[in-house]
Motif scaffolding. Structure first.
Motif, PDB file in Angstrom:
ATOM      1  N   GLU A 116       0.816  -1.210   0.000  1.00  0.00           N
ATOM      2  CA  GLU A 116       0.000   0.000   0.000  1.00  0.00           C
ATOM      3  C   GLU A 116       0.856   1.270   0.000  1.00  0.00           C
ATOM      4  N   ASN A 117       2.127   1.140   0.367  1.00  0.00           N
ATOM      5  CA  ASN A 117       3.034   2.294   0.408  1.00  0.00           C
ATOM      6  C   ASN A 117       3.819   2.506  -0.881  1.00  0.00           C
ATOM      7  N   VAL A 118       3.606   1.666  -1.871  1.00  0.00           N
ATOM      8  CA  VAL A 118       4.413   1.746  -3.093  1.00  0.00           C
ATOM      9  C   VAL A 118       4.225   3.086  -3.797  1.00  0.00           C
ATOM     10  N   VAL A 119       2.978   3.510  -3.951  1.00  0.00           N
ATOM     11  CA  VAL A 119       2.708   4.775  -4.640  1.00  0.00           C
ATOM     12  C   VAL A 119       3.381   5.936  -3.895  1.00  0.00           C
ATOM     13  N   TRP A 120       3.227   5.948  -2.568  1.00  0.00           N
ATOM     14  CA  TRP A 120       3.859   7.001  -1.769  1.00  0.00           C
ATOM     15  C   TRP A 120       5.378   6.966  -1.912  1.00  0.00           C
ATOM     16  N   LEU A 121       5.962   5.769  -1.881  1.00  0.00           N
ATOM     17  CA  LEU A 121       7.416   5.631  -1.930  1.00  0.00           C
ATOM     18  C   LEU A 121       7.978   6.137  -3.251  1.00  0.00           C
ATOM     19  N   VAL A 122       7.313   5.789  -4.339  1.00  0.00           N
ATOM     20  CA  VAL A 122       7.753   6.243  -5.661  1.00  0.00           C
ATOM     21  C   VAL A 122       7.641   7.758  -5.751  1.00  0.00           C
ATOM     22  N   ASP A 123       6.533   8.297  -5.253  1.00  0.00           N
ATOM     23  CA  ASP A 123       6.346   9.747  -5.287  1.00  0.00           C
ATOM     24  C   ASP A 123       7.353  10.463  -4.384  1.00  0.00           C
ATOM     25  N   HIS A 124       7.706   9.802  -3.271  1.00  0.00           N
ATOM     26  CA  HIS A 124       8.653  10.385  -2.318  1.00  0.00           C
ATOM     27  C   HIS A 124      10.035  10.569  -2.952  1.00  0.00           C
ATOM     28  N   TYR A 125      10.478   9.571  -3.711  1.00  0.00           N
ATOM     29  CA  TYR A 125      11.829   9.646  -4.299  1.00  0.00           C
ATOM     30  C   TYR A 125      11.853  10.210  -5.712  1.00  0.00           C
ATOM     31  N   LYS A 126      10.743  10.028  -6.436  1.00  0.00           N
ATOM     32  CA  LYS A 126      10.654  10.466  -7.827  1.00  0.00           C
ATOM     33  C   LYS A 126      11.839   9.911  -8.639  1.00  0.00           C
ATOM     34  N   THR A 127      12.621  10.768  -9.267  1.00  0.00           N
ATOM     35  CA  THR A 127      13.715  10.268 -10.125  1.00  0.00           C
ATOM     36  C   THR A 127      14.959   9.871  -9.334  1.00  0.00           C
ATOM     37  N   LYS A 128      14.935  10.111  -8.023  1.00  0.00           N
ATOM     38  CA  LYS A 128      16.094   9.767  -7.193  1.00  0.00           C
ATOM     39  C   LYS A 128      15.881   8.426  -6.470  1.00  0.00           C
ATOM     40  N   TRP A 129      15.241   7.517  -7.139  1.00  0.00           N
ATOM     41  CA  TRP A 129      14.960   6.182  -6.592  1.00  0.00           C
ATOM     42  C   TRP A 129      16.267   5.511  -6.152  1.00  0.00           C
ATOM     43  N   ALA A 189      -3.940  -0.954 -11.724  1.00  0.00           N
ATOM     44  CA  ALA A 189      -3.755  -0.600 -10.313  1.00  0.00           C
ATOM     45  C   ALA A 189      -2.673   0.473 -10.172  1.00  0.00           C
ATOM     46  N   LYS A 190      -2.869   1.374  -9.207  1.00  0.00           N
ATOM     47  CA  LYS A 190      -1.917   2.459  -8.980  1.00  0.00           C
ATOM     48  C   LYS A 190      -0.548   1.925  -8.581  1.00  0.00           C
ATOM     49  N   ARG A 191      -0.528   0.830  -7.803  1.00  0.00           N
ATOM     50  CA  ARG A 191       0.765   0.298  -7.356  1.00  0.00           C
ATOM     51  C   ARG A 191       1.579  -0.221  -8.544  1.00  0.00           C
ATOM     52  N   PHE A 192       0.894  -0.851  -9.508  1.00  0.00           N
ATOM     53  CA  PHE A 192       1.596  -1.333 -10.694  1.00  0.00           C
ATOM     54  C   PHE A 192       2.159  -0.163 -11.490  1.00  0.00           C
ATOM     55  N   ARG A 193       1.339   0.856 -11.709  1.00  0.00           N
ATOM     56  CA  ARG A 193       1.768   1.998 -12.511  1.00  0.00           C
ATOM     57  C   ARG A 193       2.926   2.748 -11.845  1.00  0.00           C
ATOM     58  N   ALA A 194       2.873   2.821 -10.515  1.00  0.00           N
ATOM     59  CA  ALA A 194       3.953   3.505  -9.797  1.00  0.00           C
ATOM     60  C   ALA A 194       5.269   2.750  -9.947  1.00  0.00           C
ATOM     61  N   LEU A 195       5.224   1.434  -9.755  1.00  0.00           N
ATOM     62  CA  LEU A 195       6.461   0.643  -9.842  1.00  0.00           C
ATOM     63  C   LEU A 195       6.972   0.601 -11.278  1.00  0.00           C
ATOM     64  N   LYS A 196       6.044   0.644 -12.225  1.00  0.00           N
ATOM     65  CA  LYS A 196       6.427   0.670 -13.639  1.00  0.00           C
ATOM     66  C   LYS A 196       7.279   1.904 -13.944  1.00  0.00           C
ATOM     67  N   LYS A 197       6.956   3.035 -13.301  1.00  0.00           N
ATOM     68  CA  LYS A 197       7.700   4.280 -13.519  1.00  0.00           C
ATOM     69  C   LYS A 197       9.178   4.140 -13.173  1.00  0.00           C
ATOM     70  N   VAL A 198       9.436   3.472 -12.034  1.00  0.00           N
ATOM     71  CA  VAL A 198      10.825   3.399 -11.560  1.00  0.00           C
ATOM     72  C   VAL A 198      11.517   2.113 -11.999  1.00  0.00           C
ATOM     73  N   ARG A 199      10.812   1.270 -12.740  1.00  0.00           N
ATOM     74  CA  ARG A 199      11.429   0.004 -13.157  1.00  0.00           C
ATOM     75  C   ARG A 199      12.752   0.212 -13.891  1.00  0.00           C
ATOM     76  N   PRO A 200      12.896   1.227 -14.761  1.00  0.00           N
ATOM     77  CA  PRO A 200      14.194   1.422 -15.437  1.00  0.00           C
ATOM     78  C   PRO A 200      15.329   1.777 -14.477  1.00  0.00           C
ATOM     79  N   LEU A 201      14.984   2.218 -13.255  1.00  0.00           N
ATOM     80  CA  LEU A 201      16.007   2.591 -12.275  1.00  0.00           C
ATOM     81  C   LEU A 201      16.400   1.415 -11.382  1.00  0.00           C
ATOM     82  N   ILE A 202      15.749   0.271 -11.565  1.00  0.00           N
ATOM     83  CA  ILE A 202      16.010  -0.914 -10.735  1.00  0.00           C
ATOM     84  C   ILE A 202      16.948  -1.849 -11.490  1.00  0.00           C
TER      85      ILE A 202
END
Length: 455
Positions: free
Chosen positions: A107-120, A138-151
């Motif tokens: 449930e914190n994934v969206v917040w975590l991604v927004d918290h770090y933004k491009t500085k994941w 789902a919002k959690r999928f879309r949020a994690l998808k954003k930072v997937r290139p940084l993982i």
């Protein structure tokens, strides 16, 4: 505790290390957590391929399982685990801690991604229960998808990646490989492998696999996933026995010890009284389960630890049928109240419905599950909500699923409240000495232990 890995656990650990994107699709109770922790430890300190690890898990798993499992084993007990849970202040504080592994709930994934933004900052991400990312909307999928290139390295863990439909698989595999194997969009995936099933003119209500598509999908992901069916790849035991250790809080432990010591637990609406070893044993087992009959025959509810644990198992099973054995009538009623999908074993039609896959959770008293009941077609997961003393009932009950014709490795979960008579009962069953004599001896030994501590 020294870790002695099974062959399939070593295989799993090596699989994670050898793949920067990996799916570990193993049944519950097979040690996915310790296999992953072992791989993470090696990636951090042997290969230096990981620096900062994030674990995303269901809330209760995030709160307890990962830290407890790390502390349990000699080779992982020095891993620093920070829990990014709770309110905003607690989460921020946890992220600021110097740690090897940061654990948060999904449930914190969206917040975590927004918290770090491009500085994941997390180069390695573990998704415990990958199937909770099965919706591409789902919002959690879309949020994690954003930072997937940084993982740099991602690990997906689940026992049931697609319990309802293989359509559920696309978002999960996308998080692993960015769409390399099953397509960049869910629409492309659907068009390639599925065709309309139920429809009304241009509106499609459901989809079915095209001929041969299932095997094509499995083949496409086989190089990064251990397997959709672990038994095809791993040397699995015929049956997996899993002890789920549960903690009572301090006040619950105190009341338990009072009943154990004084044979009396006072309540406003009726005392709990135990005047013989056999009665005391029953009262203590009831207490461990979370409810107990008082002197007036009324149910006194005490805690929900086992109900919460059962809820976690149900969530991890992700729709797979579960056979739950209970001991007391109040166990049955409390389980039914919490789990609306639960059905009680009533007659042969119930068994037929179970074997036909129409029952998600079946509640059975072990005395009703004796010789002759063939239930192996309905599922392979057993949960012992209540411990018992009868070895015969225990063996016969497990044999309802663990028998000829069973196509899966049977998993037997035992819900055991730590520091209670549950531990003695399980030990008796494991020593194959169940029965009234074993019950009395265990109670006597426990009472002597209590008296020793009182001195």
């Amino acid at each position: 505790m020294k870790y002695k890995a099974h062959a399939y656990q070593e295989y799993s650990t090596n699989w994670i290390i050898d793949h920067t994107a990996s799916g570990l699709l193993l049944d519950m109770g097979m040690g996915k957590t310790v296999s992953t922790l072992t791989a993470v430890w090696q990636l951090l300190f042997d290969y230096f391929d990981s620096v900062k690890v994030l674990v995303i898990a269901p809330k209760r798993v995030a709160e307890d399982t990962w830290s407890r499992e790390a502390e349990k084993w000699d080779h992982t007990k020095n891993l620093r685990v920070a829990k990014v849970l709770g309110n905003l202040q607690h989460r921020i504080q946890a992220l600021a801690e110097p740690a090897d592994i940061y654990v948060t709930n999904r449930e914190n994934v969206v917040w975590l991604v927004d918290h770090y933004k491009t500085k994941w900052p997390f180069d390695t991400v573990v998704i415990d229960e990958l199937s909770s990312f099965k919706s591409s909307k789902a919002k959690r999928f879309r949020a994690l998808k954003k930072v997937r290139p940084l993982i740099h390295r991602i690990i997906g863990l689940t026992g049931t990646p697609a319990p309802n439909s293989l359509l559920d698989l696309w978002p999960q595999i996308y998080l692993l490989d960015g769409g390399e194997r099953l397509g960049k969009t869910v629409t492309a995936y659907r068009q390639k492998y599925f065709e309309p099933d139920k429809r009304s003119q241009h509106i499609v209500f459901s989809w079915r696999l095209k001929p041969g598509a299932e095997q094509q999908i499995y083949s496409a992901i086989s190089d990064i996933c251990v397997s959709m069916k672990a038994s095809d790849y791993l040397q699995l035991p015929k049956r997996v026995d899993n002890v789920v250790e549960l903690e009572l809080n301090k006040s619950e432990q105190k009341r338990y010890k009072q009943l154990e010591r004084d044979l009396l637990l006072p309540f406003a609406n009726g005392d709990i009284v135990a005047n013989t070893a056999a009665v005391l044993s029953n009262k203590l087992l009831q207490y461990a389960n979370g409810a107990i009959y008082n002197e007036n025959g009324e149910v006194q509810e005490l805690h929900s630890v086992k109900l919460d644990a059962l809820e976690q198992i149900v969530e991890e099973a992700n729709g797979q049928p579960i056979l739950v054995f209970y001991q007391y009538k109040h166990d049955l009623e409390r389980i039914k109240a919490r789990f609306k999908q639960a059905r009680e074993l009533e007659n042969s039609q119930t068994i037929a419905n179970w074997n036909a896959g129409k029952i998600e959770m079946l509640l059975v008293h072990p005395a009703s599950a004796g010789h002759g009941l063939n239930m192996q077609d309905g599922g392979h997961i057993i949960v012992w909500f209540s411990m018992l003393w009868s070895l015969e009932q225990y063996l016969q009950a497990n044999a309802r699923l663990d028998r000829q014709g069973q196509k899966e490795s049977v998993i037997v979960h035992h819900l055991v409240a730590k520091g209670t008579i549950d531990e003695q009962a399980l030990n008796v069953l494991q020593q194959k000495a169940g029965g009234q004599e074993a019950l009395l001896e265990a109670v006597k030994a426990r009472l002597k232990e209590v008296a020793k501590h009182d001195d």
